[in-house]
Design a protein around this motif. Structure first.
Motif, short mmCIF file in Angstrom:
data_model
loop_
_atom_site.label_atom_id
_atom_site.label_comp_id
_atom_site.label_asym_id
_atom_site.label_seq_id
_atom_site.Cartn_x
_atom_site.Cartn_y
_atom_site.Cartn_z
N LEU A 5 -1.74 -8.82 7.89
CA LEU A 5 -1.37 -9.53 9.13
C LEU A 5 -0.09 -8.99 9.77
N HIS A 6 0.36 -7.83 9.33
CA HIS A 6 1.58 -7.27 9.95
C HIS A 6 1.55 -5.75 9.83
N ASN A 7 1.34 -5.09 10.97
CA ASN A 7 1.36 -3.63 10.99
C ASN A 7 1.52 -3.16 12.43
N HIS A 8 1.85 -1.89 12.56
CA HIS A 8 2.08 -1.31 13.90
C HIS A 8 1.09 -0.17 14.12
N MET A 160 7.07 -17.45 4.75
CA MET A 160 7.77 -16.16 4.75
C MET A 160 6.82 -15.06 4.27
N GLN A 161 6.95 -13.90 4.91
CA GLN A 161 6.08 -12.76 4.58
C GLN A 161 6.93 -11.64 4.00
N VAL A 162 6.53 -11.15 2.85
CA VAL A 162 7.22 -10.03 2.21
C VAL A 162 6.35 -8.77 2.35
N THR A 163 7.03 -7.63 2.41
CA THR A 163 6.36 -6.36 2.72
C THR A 163 5.93 -5.60 1.46
N THR A 164 4.74 -5.06 1.51
CA THR A 164 4.21 -4.32 0.34
C THR A 164 5.14 -3.17 -0.05
N GLN A 165 5.70 -2.49 0.95
CA GLN A 165 6.58 -1.36 0.64
C GLN A 165 7.85 -1.79 -0.06
N PHE A 190 2.89 -15.05 1.82
CA PHE A 190 1.89 -13.97 1.81
C PHE A 190 2.57 -12.61 1.93
N ILE A 191 1.80 -11.57 1.64
CA ILE A 191 2.32 -10.20 1.78
C ILE A 191 1.59 -9.52 2.93
N ALA A 192 2.26 -8.51 3.49
CA ALA A 192 1.65 -7.70 4.55
C ALA A 192 2.31 -6.33 4.51
N SER A 193 1.71 -5.36 5.22
CA SER A 193 2.18 -3.98 5.06
C SER A 193 3.37 -3.61 5.95
N ASP A 194 3.43 -4.14 7.17
CA ASP A 194 4.38 -3.66 8.18
C ASP A 194 4.26 -2.13 8.31
N ALA A 195 3.04 -1.61 8.13
CA ALA A 195 2.82 -0.17 8.19
C ALA A 195 3.05 0.34 9.61
N HIS A 196 3.70 1.50 9.70
CA HIS A 196 3.97 2.12 11.01
C HIS A 196 3.20 3.42 11.21
N SER A 197 2.73 4.00 10.10
CA SER A 197 2.03 5.28 10.20
C SER A 197 1.14 5.41 8.98
N PRO A 198 -0.12 5.87 9.16
CA PRO A 198 -1.01 5.95 8.01
C PRO A 198 -0.46 6.85 6.90
N GLU A 200 3.16 8.11 6.69
CA GLU A 200 4.54 7.89 6.24
C GLU A 200 4.81 6.46 5.78
N ARG A 201 4.21 5.49 6.44
CA ARG A 201 4.43 4.10 6.02
C ARG A 201 3.07 3.42 5.89
N PRO A 202 2.33 3.74 4.83
CA PRO A 202 0.97 3.21 4.69
C PRO A 202 0.92 1.77 4.22
N LEU A 203 -0.29 1.27 4.04
CA LEU A 203 -0.47 -0.16 3.73
C LEU A 203 0.01 -0.55 2.33
N LEU A 204 -0.29 0.30 1.34
CA LEU A 204 0.15 0.06 -0.05
C LEU A 204 -0.33 -1.26 -0.63
#
Ligand SMILES: [Fe+2]
Length: 252
Positions: A5-8, A160-165, A190-198, A200-204
């Motif tokens: 539920l959180h990515n770019h 609150m959402q914490v990031t996989t990275q 819950f967790i989410a990726s906050d991914a910005h690039s497949p 450099e900053r993937p979902l993990l």
């Protein structure tokens, strides 16, 4: 399976993915990470990313058309940068809440100093019928110094959402330590990726869920990666999440 539920990954609207080809690659890689549903959350940040809901919906429709053969469910939301006018701006329709039911709004704070009057601002937002979610608290320096500054939000049942990275230690030692502390204390919904690039900053997601499963057990990992994200999309209230040794936050 997992829901992010959180990515770019919506292209060319913020500091995330630039081209639609990257978006499509990101979605294909997401399936390999066992992610079945993605909600794009482009920044809406006055003065930096002046995205209107209309513009974002237009880009989203194009992506959906291009991605129609990829077996992943897509939703559109946004990540809103906190300002003192957040409640008024929400009521003017300037933001995109998450998922189908549009009840939850992902909100990020300045990372160096807690915004002044933020409790009042979020309270006013709740009076507008919106449920704010605090994005990646583990990345804010004031939370890294003293995580108890989040207790007022926890008491108000603000998720609150914490990031996989951060869980995997890719955002530095402090962010990792803080993420694990918040998870240990049962303060994370819950967790989410906050991914910005497949690349450099993937979902993990796979690695992060494996970590959660090892440290907290199956039920907590499932609630963080599947159950609560699903409930957010459906506009339902969230389930409590047990931390270390089955410990629940005293505020739940
Ligand atoms: Fe983000």
């Amino acid at each position: 399976m997992y829901i992010d539920l959180h990515n770019h990954y919506l292209p060319a609207v913020d500091d995330g993915v630039l081209k639609i080809e990257e978006t499509l690659l990101g979605l294909k890689l997401a399936i390999k990470e066992k992610v079945s549903t993605i909600c794009f959350t482009p920044h809406i940040w006055s003065g930096r990313y002046n995205n209107s809901p209309e513009k974002l919906k237009e880009v989203f429709e194009k992506v959906k058309e291009e991605a129609k053969d990829i077996k992943i469910k897509l939703f559109l939301g946004s990540e809103v940068y906190y300002s003192s006018t957040i409640a008024e701006d929400f009521s003017k329709g300037l933001y995109l809440p998450l998922g189908e039911k549009k009840k939850f709004l992902l909100v990020e704070f300045a990372s160096a100093v807690m915004p002044q009057g933020v409790s009042d601002g979020l309270y006013k937002l709740m009076l507008e019928g919106c449920e704010p979610i605090i994005a990646h608290p583990e990345r804010y320096s004031y939370v890294q110094k003293d995580y108890e500054c989040l207790f007022d939000f926890a008491k108000a049942q603000i998720p609150m959402q914490v990031t996989t990275q951060a869980i995997m230690g890719m955002l530095g030692r402090r962010a990792h330590r803080t993420a694990v502390k918040l998870l240990d204390e049962g303060l994370v919904s819950f967790i989410a990726s906050d991914a910005h690039s497949p690349e450099e900053r993937p979902l993990l997601f796979r690695e992060a869920v494996r970590f959660l499963n090892r440290r907290y057990g199956y039920q907590t990992a499932k609630r963080l990666a599947i159950d609560n994200p699903k409930r957010i999309l459906e506009g339902k209230s969230l389930l409590p999440v047990a931390g270390r040794k089955g410990k629940y936050s005293p505020f739940q």
